[in-house]
Design a protein around this motif. Structure first.
Motif, PDB file in Angstrom:
ATOM      1  N   GLY A 113      -7.853 -38.915  31.482  1.00  0.00           N
ATOM      2  CA  GLY A 113      -7.086 -39.963  32.151  1.00  0.00           C
ATOM      3  C   GLY A 113      -7.350 -40.003  33.638  1.00  0.00           C
ATOM      4  N   ALA A 114      -7.391 -38.822  34.268  1.00  0.00           N
ATOM      5  CA  ALA A 114      -7.652 -38.764  35.715  1.00  0.00           C
ATOM      6  C   ALA A 114      -9.045 -39.301  36.035  1.00  0.00           C
ATOM      7  CB  ALA A 114      -7.509 -37.325  36.208  1.00  0.00           C
ATOM      8  N   LEU A 115     -10.032 -38.890  35.257  1.00  0.00           N
ATOM      9  CA  LEU A 115     -11.401 -39.363  35.461  1.00  0.00           C
ATOM     10  C   LEU A 115     -11.490 -40.872  35.263  1.00  0.00           C
ATOM     11  CD1 LEU A 115     -14.443 -38.967  35.873  1.00  0.00           C
ATOM     12  CD2 LEU A 115     -14.593 -38.304  33.456  1.00  0.00           C
ATOM     13  N   LEU A 116     -10.885 -41.356  34.196  1.00  0.00           N
ATOM     14  CA  LEU A 116     -10.942 -42.778  33.897  1.00  0.00           C
ATOM     15  C   LEU A 116     -10.224 -43.603  34.963  1.00  0.00           C
ATOM     16  CD1 LEU A 116     -12.270 -44.436  31.728  1.00  0.00           C
ATOM     17  CD2 LEU A 116     -10.136 -44.409  30.449  1.00  0.00           C
ATOM     18  N   ARG A 117      -9.104 -43.110  35.471  1.00  0.00           N
ATOM     19  CA  ARG A 117      -8.404 -43.834  36.539  1.00  0.00           C
ATOM     20  C   ARG A 117      -9.293 -43.987  37.771  1.00  0.00           C
ATOM     21  NH1 ARG A 117      -4.039 -41.384  34.311  1.00  0.00           N
ATOM     22  NH2 ARG A 117      -4.225 -39.464  35.517  1.00  0.00           N
ATOM     23  N   GLU A 118      -9.998 -42.934  38.137  1.00  0.00           N
ATOM     24  CA  GLU A 118     -10.905 -43.010  39.290  1.00  0.00           C
ATOM     25  C   GLU A 118     -12.018 -44.023  39.044  1.00  0.00           C
ATOM     26  OE1 GLU A 118     -12.394 -39.150  40.340  1.00  0.00           O
ATOM     27  OE2 GLU A 118     -10.381 -38.282  40.440  1.00  0.00           O
ATOM     28  N   ILE A 119     -12.571 -44.002  37.845  1.00  0.00           N
ATOM     29  CA  ILE A 119     -13.648 -44.937  37.506  1.00  0.00           C
ATOM     30  C   ILE A 119     -13.136 -46.373  37.543  1.00  0.00           C
ATOM     31  CG2 ILE A 119     -15.165 -45.700  35.634  1.00  0.00           C
ATOM     32  CD1 ILE A 119     -15.454 -42.693  34.866  1.00  0.00           C
ATOM     33  N   VAL A 120     -11.968 -46.614  36.958  1.00  0.00           N
ATOM     34  CA  VAL A 120     -11.417 -47.974  36.920  1.00  0.00           C
ATOM     35  C   VAL A 120     -11.078 -48.462  38.331  1.00  0.00           C
ATOM     36  CG1 VAL A 120      -9.480 -49.384  36.093  1.00  0.00           C
ATOM     37  CG2 VAL A 120     -10.641 -47.819  34.526  1.00  0.00           C
ATOM     38  N   GLU A 121     -10.624 -47.577  39.197  1.00  0.00           N
ATOM     39  CA  GLU A 121     -10.380 -47.968  40.593  1.00  0.00           C
ATOM     40  C   GLU A 121     -11.674 -48.438  41.250  1.00  0.00           C
ATOM     41  OE1 GLU A 121      -8.451 -44.832  42.779  1.00  0.00           O
ATOM     42  OE2 GLU A 121      -6.717 -44.830  41.426  1.00  0.00           O
ATOM     43  N   THR A 122     -12.762 -47.731  40.984  1.00  0.00           N
ATOM     44  CA  THR A 122     -14.063 -48.139  41.525  1.00  0.00           C
ATOM     45  C   THR A 122     -14.471 -49.487  40.951  1.00  0.00           C
ATOM     46  OG1 THR A 122     -14.756 -45.837  41.824  1.00  0.00           O
ATOM     47  CG2 THR A 122     -16.501 -47.491  41.733  1.00  0.00           C
ATOM     48  N   ILE A 123     -14.269 -49.674  39.668  1.00  0.00           N
ATOM     49  CA  ILE A 123     -14.612 -50.954  39.028  1.00  0.00           C
ATOM     50  C   ILE A 123     -13.774 -52.076  39.609  1.00  0.00           C
ATOM     51  CG2 ILE A 123     -14.523 -52.242  36.853  1.00  0.00           C
ATOM     52  CD1 ILE A 123     -15.253 -49.546  35.454  1.00  0.00           C
ATOM     53  N   ASP A 124     -12.470 -51.826  39.797  1.00  0.00           N
ATOM     54  CA  ASP A 124     -11.600 -52.852  40.373  1.00  0.00           C
ATOM     55  C   ASP A 124     -12.038 -53.233  41.789  1.00  0.00           C
ATOM     56  OD1 ASP A 124     -10.075 -52.944  38.080  1.00  0.00           O
ATOM     57  OD2 ASP A 124      -8.437 -51.709  38.885  1.00  0.00           O
ATOM     58  N   SER A 125     -12.554 -52.268  42.531  1.00  0.00           N
ATOM     59  CA  SER A 125     -12.975 -52.526  43.913  1.00  0.00           C
ATOM     60  C   SER A 125     -14.373 -53.125  44.023  1.00  0.00           C
ATOM     61  CB  SER A 125     -12.950 -51.226  44.729  1.00  0.00           C
ATOM     62  OG  SER A 125     -11.650 -50.720  44.809  1.00  0.00           O
ATOM     63  N   TYR A 126     -15.310 -52.623  43.215  1.00  0.00           N
ATOM     64  CA  TYR A 126     -16.720 -52.990  43.399  1.00  0.00           C
ATOM     65  C   TYR A 126     -17.374 -53.640  42.188  1.00  0.00           C
ATOM     66  CZ  TYR A 126     -16.000 -49.780  47.263  1.00  0.00           C
ATOM     67  OH  TYR A 126     -15.516 -49.166  48.373  1.00  0.00           O
ATOM     68  N   GLY A 127     -16.665 -53.729  41.078  1.00  0.00           N
ATOM     69  CA  GLY A 127     -17.247 -54.318  39.883  1.00  0.00           C
ATOM     70  C   GLY A 127     -18.053 -53.293  39.096  1.00  0.00           C
ATOM     71  N   LEU A 128     -18.746 -53.768  38.097  1.00  0.00           N
ATOM     72  CA  LEU A 128     -19.515 -52.906  37.188  1.00  0.00           C
ATOM     73  C   LEU A 128     -20.930 -52.690  37.718  1.00  0.00           C
ATOM     74  CD1 LEU A 128     -18.276 -54.521  33.860  1.00  0.00           C
ATOM     75  CD2 LEU A 128     -17.747 -52.203  34.660  1.00  0.00           C
ATOM     76  N   LYS A 129     -21.039 -52.127  38.892  1.00  0.00           N
ATOM     77  CA  LYS A 129     -22.332 -51.868  39.510  1.00  0.00           C
ATOM     78  C   LYS A 129     -22.659 -50.383  39.420  1.00  0.00           C
ATOM     79  CE  LYS A 129     -22.904 -56.065  41.010  1.00  0.00           C
ATOM     80  NZ  LYS A 129     -23.830 -56.932  40.349  1.00  0.00           N
ATOM     81  N   ALA A 130     -23.824 -50.087  38.879  1.00  0.00           N
ATOM     82  CA  ALA A 130     -24.241 -48.692  38.689  1.00  0.00           C
ATOM     83  C   ALA A 130     -24.300 -47.938  40.010  1.00  0.00           C
ATOM     84  CB  ALA A 130     -25.596 -48.640  37.978  1.00  0.00           C
ATOM     85  N   ARG A 131     -24.686 -48.614  41.071  1.00  0.00           N
ATOM     86  CA  ARG A 131     -24.794 -47.925  42.364  1.00  0.00           C
ATOM     87  C   ARG A 131     -23.438 -47.399  42.836  1.00  0.00           C
ATOM     88  NH1 ARG A 131     -25.517 -53.341  43.956  1.00  0.00           N
ATOM     89  NH2 ARG A 131     -23.814 -54.073  45.266  1.00  0.00           N
ATOM     90  N   ASN A 132     -22.369 -48.092  42.480  1.00  0.00           N
ATOM     91  CA  ASN A 132     -21.024 -47.633  42.852  1.00  0.00           C
ATOM     92  C   ASN A 132     -20.450 -46.652  41.836  1.00  0.00           C
ATOM     93  OD1 ASN A 132     -20.894 -49.309  45.196  1.00  0.00           O
ATOM     94  ND2 ASN A 132     -20.552 -51.035  43.840  1.00  0.00           N
ATOM     95  N   LEU A 133     -20.793 -46.854  40.574  1.00  0.00           N
ATOM     96  CA  LEU A 133     -20.250 -45.998  39.516  1.00  0.00           C
ATOM     97  C   LEU A 133     -20.964 -44.654  39.427  1.00  0.00           C
ATOM     98  CD1 LEU A 133     -19.740 -48.700  36.757  1.00  0.00           C
ATOM     99  CD2 LEU A 133     -17.976 -47.558  38.111  1.00  0.00           C
ATOM    100  N   SER A 134     -22.159 -44.577  39.986  1.00  0.00           N
ATOM    101  CA  SER A 134     -22.935 -43.333  39.875  1.00  0.00           C
ATOM    102  C   SER A 134     -22.230 -42.146  40.534  1.00  0.00           C
ATOM    103  CB  SER A 134     -24.329 -43.509  40.469  1.00  0.00           C
ATOM    104  OG  SER A 134     -24.246 -43.758  41.856  1.00  0.00           O
ATOM    105  N   LYS A 135     -21.335 -42.419  41.460  1.00  0.00           N
ATOM    106  CA  LYS A 135     -20.609 -41.322  42.111  1.00  0.00           C
ATOM    107  C   LYS A 135     -19.700 -40.572  41.134  1.00  0.00           C
ATOM    108  CE  LYS A 135     -16.613 -43.886  43.868  1.00  0.00           C
ATOM    109  NZ  LYS A 135     -15.911 -44.313  45.072  1.00  0.00           N
TER     110      LYS A 135
END
Length: 154
Positions: free
Chosen positions: A25-47
């Protein structure tokens, strides 16, 4: 996530299951926050790739005792190479809602098709695929069929 929540509801005293759910849940929340901010871009999600790998490795190293925790551990281990694939590609959703909706349409209508042959199923699935594609694009199936078009416009 839904499956984990259902397992937690059925097994509220499984500490291993709780730990897996909490970390996931903690990992997914961080990922979804990134998606909400930057969209589904690999360059942002790679972190999040290191955290995802760490999560999978941690779960794999756990000594789960109860059946539900052990089953989830095995499921995560089995799907370790696919679970976070969306982090590597642009535009790939983190959930499978589109796939679930497409399958739901087939499941809902499969008993009404009146055929049990492989050919009949292939033809039905082809029509259903066209219908679902048109639906997602805001186009009507009947209008498309009547138009005589052979391709769905971009």
């Amino acid at each position: 996530m839904r499956d984990i929540n259902e397992d937690l509801h059925k097994n509220p005293f499984d500490d291993d299951l709780k730990e897996i759910a909490k970390r996931f849940g903690a990992l997914l929340r961080e990922i979804v926050e990134t998606i909400d901010s930057y969209g589904l871009k690999a360059r942002n999600l790679s972190k999040h790739k290191k955290a995802a790998i760490d999560f999978v490795e941690h779960v794999g190293a756990m000594k789960c005792q109860a059946e539900a925790g052990l089953a989830l551990q095995k499921r995560i281990e089995k799907n370790r190479d696919k679970l976070f694939t969306f982090l590597d590609y642009d535009g790939v959703p983190w959930n499978n809602n589109n796939a679930e909706h497409a399958v739901r349409a087939f499941t809902r209508l499969r008993n009404a098709i009146g055929t049990t042959t492989p050919k009949g199923h292939r033809e039905y699935v082809t029509l259903l695929s066209i219908q679902q594609t048109l639906r997602y694009r805001g186009m009507g199936f009947l209008e498309f069929v009547r138009s005589g078009e052979m391709k769905i416009g971009d």
